[in-house]
Design an enzyme around this catalytic site. Structure first.
Site, PDB file in Angstrom:
ATOM      1  N   GLY C  29       3.146  -0.527   7.141  1.00 29.12           N
ATOM      2  CA  GLY C  29       1.890   0.222   6.967  1.00 29.12           C
ATOM      3  C   GLY C  29       2.252   1.624   6.533  1.00 29.12           C
ATOM      4  O   GLY C  29       2.515   2.497   7.319  1.00 29.12           O
ATOM      5  N   THR C  30       2.243   1.812   5.261  1.00 32.29           N
ATOM      6  CA  THR C  30       3.200   2.670   4.606  1.00 32.29           C
ATOM      7  C   THR C  30       2.564   3.730   3.752  1.00 32.29           C
ATOM      8  O   THR C  30       1.416   3.617   3.371  1.00 32.29           O
ATOM      9  CB  THR C  30       4.024   1.749   3.683  1.00 32.29           C
ATOM     10  OG1 THR C  30       4.803   0.932   4.490  1.00 32.29           O
ATOM     11  CG2 THR C  30       4.877   2.456   2.713  1.00 32.29           C
ATOM     12  N   SER C  31       3.372   4.744   3.387  1.00 29.31           N
ATOM     13  CA  SER C  31       3.035   5.606   2.260  1.00 29.31           C
ATOM     14  C   SER C  31       4.207   5.571   1.297  1.00 29.31           C
ATOM     15  O   SER C  31       5.305   6.000   1.652  1.00 29.31           O
ATOM     16  CB  SER C  31       2.811   7.034   2.726  1.00 29.31           C
ATOM     17  OG  SER C  31       1.725   7.066   3.628  1.00 29.31           O
TER      18      SER C  31
END
Lengths: 269, 297, 229
Positions: C29-31
């Site tokens: 669950g990323t950037s």
């Protein structure tokens, strides 16, 4: 993590809940059907006396997110037909590549170039192409693996008359003097029908009139389709070939009347 | 043919004691009987031409093409056994398609030549098959422009991609010739078939790599003339001239492999005939012998 | 979060990557982002990997090498994206050996896309491919969930990206100098980390140019101000 030897390394049921195996076993027919993820909205097109005008905006949405704003959804086939894609962009890319290969197959037996057709003339016209796409789409839906697109095919038929037809993810095909997919079928089609209700009407339209009608429809779609964009592509297909413009901007929009709108009923300031 | 009766020529995949594969050499003989094919790689494109010997007056003129399109930018011509050539072209098309399916780009000419060379060579290895009775000439124009991936949507920065290698040229015209042994080389000018000796001698006279290199249209005219010159060895038979060309994206074929348009072909043929007649008149006092098969390996 | 088999989008199109995960699956669950600049490309990512609300790894490396100067940013299922990246790394290694020349970014993107498209109903992978090659310079491709391929001048992805669409659109400039480009990536990721609970930890970057791959690392306890390698 589960530390019991028989289930070592797996998520513990008391922590994560039992593994939902419905993901793996599906009762009923085998389906590899997806749903669209990155999508394009309407495509619209109308015939005129010498050909067809077709347009689609340059947006690929990700849900409600306007994620990609430079996606060209009108694709040229054999320099003589235009295919407009609505629906899933990955399936559009699959079809585009497939049609590209089909065009190369055509070049295997290309006729000698002549002054009238300097680029190698293909043998597949828009009517042939549409029939091919219809069969392809219908077959994929029978495999429960449809290509999630609504497609318009614009070009000329075997008699060099303007040709316009649609096919969708189920393989359903229509033809009409004007056609639109998605929101366009509700918003643009009634406008286009005012100008070309019948083939005879369409045959009286000039190219300029047809282009104006399509541009007007793109404007209405931008006003009322929440998945649309004011940058669009427009193509005119005639005997002379395809003129495709891919970076058009909607012009002469009407917003100034917002000044007169105050409150939502009785308010006047 | 000293090999006859020794038994070493009876099967593919058997060497003779002096290290020769006679089946391959016989296949070369089959090529040497075929109508002459040539290819010219010039600065802005490739021309392929073939002397199509008319086997029967009942055949339709201009039908039964001998030059094949393999991909948009690729053409193949061959001398020797036509059915073998047809199969070879099928394979070439499969290879080009497989490359496109995997990498979503046109196959570079060099990579196609490499794969076809490998395919040809495989037919020298097994008892169960015979070598191809053809020598094929593969011409292609690898795009010099930045080409998108097939089906690409979207675009990079308007200012162009940063950090490109400065001043390097990419793509361009390429020409390869593949022999029955599977051997292939890249060429500026290639010739095979019955009239190859004369054709090679003519090709060597052309400036194909130097600074004053031939233009594509000149190359078309030279190709026609060379086929007519090479036909000298096959004089009793009638022939049709078939020619194709490939230019870059800014040239007359827009990067595609296409038949040379009728008007240009007929002009080239007219000039070729004129050149031949002039040569015949000159031959009496000059008696220039055309030997020099220098390109042969 | 409940899981369904529909794989359909949320109406807001935001946390769609999470919906596709099976229960207990590790999620990036990323950037992530990648940008083109004057001399090549820069990839950037946070370092948080979560299982629900628990941070399974706080120093994850989401920037993955598939060839010398072709890298990718991974978002979605960690398992899926690692498997896909491994396959592509193998294919590109093979390509370099058999063809005697390094693969282009286009080649890498095509192979990535084929895998993502052909297995779209089994994978939850949102990938950004960025690379430098001599012919094409720096290029950025995005492959979102359905397996479409988009060429972009810069790409952002993962759950955190939704919070920085405005920032990136407002601050993006074409053909930036390396220093400005690194700063753009860093400031964007700082915003994403600030607003997205599923993003956090350190900021990793990789700069790809003619000179090869150069790694950057920035730590939160110094407010990402100091480059640590």
């Amino acid at each position: 993590m589960d530390h019991r030897p028989q289930a070592w390394g797996r998520p513990r049921d008391d922590v994560y809940g039992a593994y939902d195996a419905s993901y793996l076993q599906n009762s009923g027919p085998k389906t590899v059907t997806q749903s669209p993820v990155v999508t394009g909205t309407s495509v619209i097109a109308i015939k005129f006396n010498e050909g067809v005008v077709i347009a689609a905006d340059n947006l690929a949405s990700y849900g409600s997110l306007a994620r990609f704003t430079d996606v060209k959804r009108l694709r040229v086939f054999l320099d003589s037909s235009v295919v407009g894609f609505g629906g899933d962009v990955s399936d559009m890319q699959f079809l585009d590549r497939h049609l590209n290969e089909l065009a190369i197959d055509e070049a295997y037996d290309a006729a000698e170039p002549t002054p009238e057709t300097p680029t190698s003339p293909g043998t597949l016209n828009a009517a042939n192409l549409h029939k091919y796409l219809q069969k392809l789409m219908y077959r994929r839906r029978n495999d429960f693996d449809p290509l999630w697109n609504q497609i318009l095919v614009a070009g000329l038929d075997a008699a060099s008359k303007p040709f316009l037809a649609s096919v969708d993810l189920r393989g359903t095909a229509f033809t009409s003097p004007s056609l639109a997919t998605g929101f366009g079928s509700a918003l643009a089609q009634p406008i286009m029908r005012k100008y070309a209700a019948t083939e005879e009407d369409a045959a009286r339209l000039t190219r300029e009139q047809a282009v104006d009608v399509v541009k007007e429809c793109m404007k209405v779609l931008f006003y009322r389709d929440a998945r649309s964009l004011d940058k669009y592509s427009i193509a005119v297909v005639t005997k002379a070939g395809v003129e495709l413009k891919e970076n058009e901007q909607l012009e002469r929009q009407s917003w100034a009347f917002a000044e007169r709108i105050k409150g939502y009923g009785t308010q006047t300031v | 043919m000293t090999s006859i009766g020794t038994g070493y020529d009876l099967a593919n995949s058997i060497f003779s004691p002096d290290g020769r594969n006679f089946q391959v050499e016989y296949a070369v003989k089959a090529v040497e009987n075929g109508g002459t094919s040539i290819g010219i790689r010039c600065k802005d494109g490739v021309v392929l031409a073939v002397e199509k010997v008319v086997a029967s007056k009942l055949l339709k003129h201009g039908a039964n093409k001998r030059i094949a399109t393999v991909d948009r930018h690729l053409g193949v011509v061959y001398s020797g056994m036509v059915p073998d050539g047809r199969h070879f072209v099928d394979r070439a098309r499969d290879e080009a398609r497989a490359w496109r399916d995997t990498f979503k780009t046109p196959i570079p000419t060099a990579d196609l030549a490499s794969r076809l060379g490998g395919y040809m060579q495989a037919y020298t290895l097994y008892q169960s098959v015979r070598p191809f009775g053809i020598t094929a000439i593969v011409g292609g124009f690898d795009s010099e422009l930045d080409t998108p991936v097939d089906g690409e949507v979207g675009s990079g920065p308007k200012c162009g991609a940063g950090g490109k290698g400065e001043g390097k040229k990419h793509g361009g015209p390429f020409l390869y010739m593949i022999e029955p042994s599977g051997l292939y080389w890249g060429y500026y000018g290639a010739a095979t078939g019955k009239g190859r000796q004369a054709a090679k001698a003519e090709l060597e006279k052309l400036d194909l790599s130097g600074s004053g290199a031939l233009s594509l249209e000149e190359a078309v005219k030279e190709a026609a003339r060379i086929i007519y010159v090479a036909h000298d060895d096959n004089k009793d038979k009638e022939f049709e001239l078939e020619m194709s060309w490939i230019s870059g994206a800014d040239g007359p074929t827009k990067g595609k492999h296409q038949e040379v348009p009728k008007a240009l072909r007929e002009e080239a043929e007219r000039l070729a005939k004129k050149a031949i007649e002039k040569d015949l008149e000159g031959d009496d006092d000059e008696e220039e012998k055309k030997e020099g098969d220098k390109m042969e390996e | 979060m409940e899981f369904g088999t529909s794989g359909s989008l949320n109406e807001d199109g935001i946390h769609v990557d999470m919906d596709r995960l099976k229960k207990g699956e590790v999620n990036l669950g990323t950037s992530i982002m990648a940008i083109t600049f004057k001399d090549g490309v820069i990839l950037g990512a946070d370092s948080r990997t979560t299982t629900g609300a628990y941070i399974a790894n706080r120093v994850t490396d989401k920037l993955t090498r598939v060839h010398d100067t072709i890298w990718c940013c991974r978002s979605g299922s960690a398992a899926d994206t690692q498997a896909v990246a491994d396959i592509v790394q193998y294919q590109l290694g093979l390509f370099a050996m058999t063809n005697g020349k390094p693969p282009t970014t286009q080649t890498a993107a095509s192979i990535f896309q084929e895998i993502c498209y052909a297995n779209k109903d089994r994978l939850s992978a949102g990938l950004i491919i960025a690379g430098w090659d001599e012919r094409h310079g720096g290029q950025v491709y995005s492959i979102p969930l359905g397996g479409s391929l988009h060429k972009q001048s810069y790409a952002i992805g993962g759950s955190g990206s939704t919070y920085i669409y405005g920032f990136c659109d407002a601050n993006w400039r074409e053909g930036m100098e390396e220093g400005d480009a690194v700063n753009f990536v860093k400031e964007a990721l700082k915003e994403a980390i600030k607003w997205d609970g599923s993003s956090g930890g350190v900021i990793r970057m990789v700069v790809l140019t003619a000179k090869g791959a150069d790694r950057h690392l920035y730590l939160p306890d110094t407010d990402y101000a100091v480059r640590h390698n």
